[in-house]
Scaffold this motif. Structure first.
Motif, PDB file in Angstrom:
ATOM      1  N   THR A 331       0.867  -1.184   0.000  1.00 52.91           N
ATOM      2  CA  THR A 331       0.000   0.000   0.000  1.00 52.91           C
ATOM      3  C   THR A 331       0.899   1.228   0.000  1.00 52.91           C
ATOM      4  OG1 THR A 331      -1.711  -1.166   1.224  1.00 52.91           O
ATOM      5  CG2 THR A 331      -1.803   1.219   1.249  1.00 52.91           C
ATOM      6  N   ILE A 332       0.599   2.177  -0.860  1.00 54.84           N
ATOM      7  CA  ILE A 332       1.497   3.321  -1.044  1.00 54.84           C
ATOM      8  C   ILE A 332       0.748   4.636  -0.867  1.00 54.84           C
ATOM      9  CG2 ILE A 332       3.096   2.090  -2.579  1.00 54.84           C
ATOM     10  CD1 ILE A 332       1.635   3.292  -4.963  1.00 54.84           C
ATOM     11  N   GLU A 333       1.513   5.659  -0.534  1.00 53.28           N
ATOM     12  CA  GLU A 333       0.981   7.027  -0.553  1.00 53.28           C
ATOM     13  C   GLU A 333       1.996   7.921  -1.252  1.00 53.28           C
ATOM     14  OE1 GLU A 333       0.271   8.707   3.269  1.00 53.28           O
ATOM     15  OE2 GLU A 333       2.390   9.142   3.660  1.00 53.28           O
ATOM     16  N   ALA A 365      -2.954   4.109   0.054  1.00 55.97           N
ATOM     17  CA  ALA A 365      -3.160   4.103   1.495  1.00 55.97           C
ATOM     18  C   ALA A 365      -4.405   4.894   1.868  1.00 55.97           C
ATOM     19  CB  ALA A 365      -1.938   4.690   2.193  1.00 55.97           C
ATOM     20  N   LYS A 370      -3.240   1.004   5.934  1.00 52.42           N
ATOM     21  CA  LYS A 370      -2.096   1.808   6.303  1.00 52.42           C
ATOM     22  C   LYS A 370      -0.997   1.668   5.258  1.00 52.42           C
ATOM     23  CE  LYS A 370      -2.932   1.625  11.284  1.00 52.42           C
ATOM     24  NZ  LYS A 370      -2.362   1.278  12.614  1.00 52.42           N
ATOM     25  N   LYS A 371      -0.246   2.731   5.126  1.00 50.48           N
ATOM     26  CA  LYS A 371       0.786   2.751   4.096  1.00 50.48           C
ATOM     27  C   LYS A 371       1.936   1.815   4.443  1.00 50.48           C
ATOM     28  CE  LYS A 371       3.342   6.609   6.142  1.00 50.48           C
ATOM     29  NZ  LYS A 371       3.853   7.971   5.941  1.00 50.48           N
ATOM     30  N   THR A 374       6.093   5.209   1.238  1.00 45.86           N
ATOM     31  CA  THR A 374       5.783   6.582   0.827  1.00 45.86           C
ATOM     32  C   THR A 374       6.671   6.948  -0.349  1.00 45.86           C
ATOM     33  OG1 THR A 374       5.174   7.231   3.087  1.00 45.86           O
ATOM     34  CG2 THR A 374       5.702   9.002   1.538  1.00 45.86           C
ATOM     35  N   THR A 404       7.987   1.912   6.269  1.00 42.34           N
ATOM     36  CA  THR A 404       7.352   2.359   7.516  1.00 42.34           C
ATOM     37  C   THR A 404       8.379   2.718   8.583  1.00 42.34           C
ATOM     38  OG1 THR A 404       7.139   0.029   8.163  1.00 42.34           O
ATOM     39  CG2 THR A 404       5.219   1.087   7.136  1.00 42.34           C
TER      40      THR A 404
END
Length: 452
Positions: A331-333, A365, A370-371, A374, A404
């Motif tokens: 999961t990415i942001e 995300a 949750k990411k 990033t 993270t």
């Protein structure tokens, strides 16, 4: 096509024999059989000739005569027999007929040397083989082969009852090898005072035993979480067994869905197990599978050098055993902005980049998700030039991916990102589009791999 080739080769052999005898200057005192092969309803006749220029001319002449006899026998076998008992497929039937023609010469026995004739330069021999004697000898060979085969077949049944399945399969393959020359004969096996077609019984037993071999994976489904799992994933033990009995030295072929057209060949260890090591980043898809099958042809080839036996199993389709793989991609942001007088978020650029990553099953995300990573892209304007009413903007962009734990897993600085437009705003948009294009062509694959 194969049948035509066989007939053509047979014709060439016969023609070459005839032409060798007729093209040579035959003296007047030569017996008639030298120039014309006698005909007989009761015997196979072979005439051989060889020049005396080599020291083994007698052997060559005899070999030529035996070839003529074996061709006569092969034609008889091919025309009067068919593979009614053993029907595998058309390819095998044609192969078996051709093999019968070739192998018959290897077992010629009981022939007589009727006459020989010599000149100064040539040696001739006249061989005769009684058709009745040939049939008697062939029948004796069939009975001997059948006896040896049935002994192994019965021994394999005893081994099966003792759960020694690997050795039982070996004995059954060797039993098939014993009768490989006589698969077109009506061979019989008596069981419980009932006669049964032996070849069919033997083959059905072999196929039944092969179909009982199971390949068991340690889990029903393999789940891979790219953000947390180790880079190398071990799958073990993968067990090869039948009736809950481990089988050693069994060849297995492994196929990965992400590597089409390739296979990995393994052999089970003494405990009946194999193991696999796959990279976590084996592919960008969210679902894959591993397929394992018994390599029957290699198994048979390791047990028997007989080409007929090998050919039977050449196209045998073994059962497939599959391990589904479910992959949870990261999961990415995004944090994409332009540093000018202040920090300017580039939401449109974020949307376009996410469309690119989502095509490879990455998710964005959110509060629920949750990411894991990033992706930060910081753009700086390095210069603005105005020439002939056009504005040129040069950007420098720094790409950074952190996990993270805020550890950097990827970083790259892109220089000389140029955009041109009739206004400063259009030049900036053009430069940002150039940045996207460069990321797609140059950086995207490496960025993806750093997160897998």
């Amino acid at each position: 096509m194969l049948k035509s080739i066989v007939l053509f080769l047979s014709f060439l052999v016969l023609f070459s024999c005839g032409s060798s005898k007729t093209n040579t200057a035959i003296p007047e005192n030569a017996p008639e059989w030298v120039s014309k092969t006698p005909l007989s309803n009761f015997n196979y006749i072979g005439i051989g000739m060889a020049p005396k220029s080599s020291s083994d001319y007698r052997e060559k002449a005899q070999k030529m005569a035996l070839t003529e006899i074996s061709n006569s026998i092969s034609v008889t076998v091919s025309s009067n027999n068919s593979l009614n008992v053993f029907q595998y497929d058309d390819t095998f039937n044609e192969f078996y007929r051709m093999n019968s023609m070739v192998s018959s010469a290897a077992f010629l026995e009981g022939y007589d040397i009727v006459d020989i004739f010599e000149t100064e330069n040539y040696y001739y021999t006249y061989l005769s083989l009684s058709k009745q004697k040939h049939q008697q000898l062939r029948k004796a060979r069939i009975n001997k082969a059948l006896e040896a085969s049935i002994f192994k077949f019965d021994y394999a049944k005893k081994l099966t009852a003792e759960k020694d399945f690997s050795e039982a399969i070996k004995q059954q393959i060797l039993a098939l090898e014993d009768i490989s020359e006589f698969l077109n004969e009506d061979l019989r096996y008596t069981q419980d005072q009932i006669e049964k077609p032996y070849v069919s019984l033997l083959m059905n037993t072999i196929f039944s035993n092969l179909n009982q071999i199971e390949i068991s994976f340690p889990v029903k489904q393999l789940s891979i979480k790219h953000a947390s799992d180790a880079k190398d994933i071990y799958i073990q033990p993968i067990t090869i067994q039948t009736q809950n009995k481990a089988l050693s030295n069994i060849p297995i072929s492994i196929f990965y869905s992400w590597q089409p057209g390739q296979s990995l060949d393994l052999i089970s260890e003494s405990n009946g197990a194999i193991s696999l090591l796959i990279p976590r980043n084996c592919s960008k898809n969210n679902s894959e599978k591993i397929t394992a099958i018994l390599d029957t042809y290699s198994l048979v080839k390791n047990l028997s050098q007989n080409r007929v036996v090998q050919k039977i199993f050449e196209n045998y389709q073994s059962k497939k055993f599959e391990l589904p793989i479910s992959k949870q991609l990261p999961t990415i942001e995004f944090e994409i902005y332009l540093m000018e007088n202040s920090k300017k978020n580039l939401n449109a650029l974020e949307d376009e980049l996410f469309q690119l990553f989502s095509a490879d099953y990455f998710t964005l995300a959110s509060r629920k998700a949750k990411k894991d990573f990033t992706i930060t892209i910081e753009c700086k304007k390095m210069e603005n030039l105005q020439v002939n009413g056009k504005i040129s903007t040069k950007l420098e962009s720094r790409i950074k991916i952190t996990n993270t734990n805020n550890h950097i897993v990827y970083q790259e600085t892109l220089h000389n990102i140029i955009g041109i437009g009739s206004s400063a705003e259009l030049a900036e948009q053009d430069a940002l589009q150039s940045l996207i294009d460069k990321i797609k062509m140059v950086n995207y694959s490496a960025m993806v791999q750093s997160m897998l």
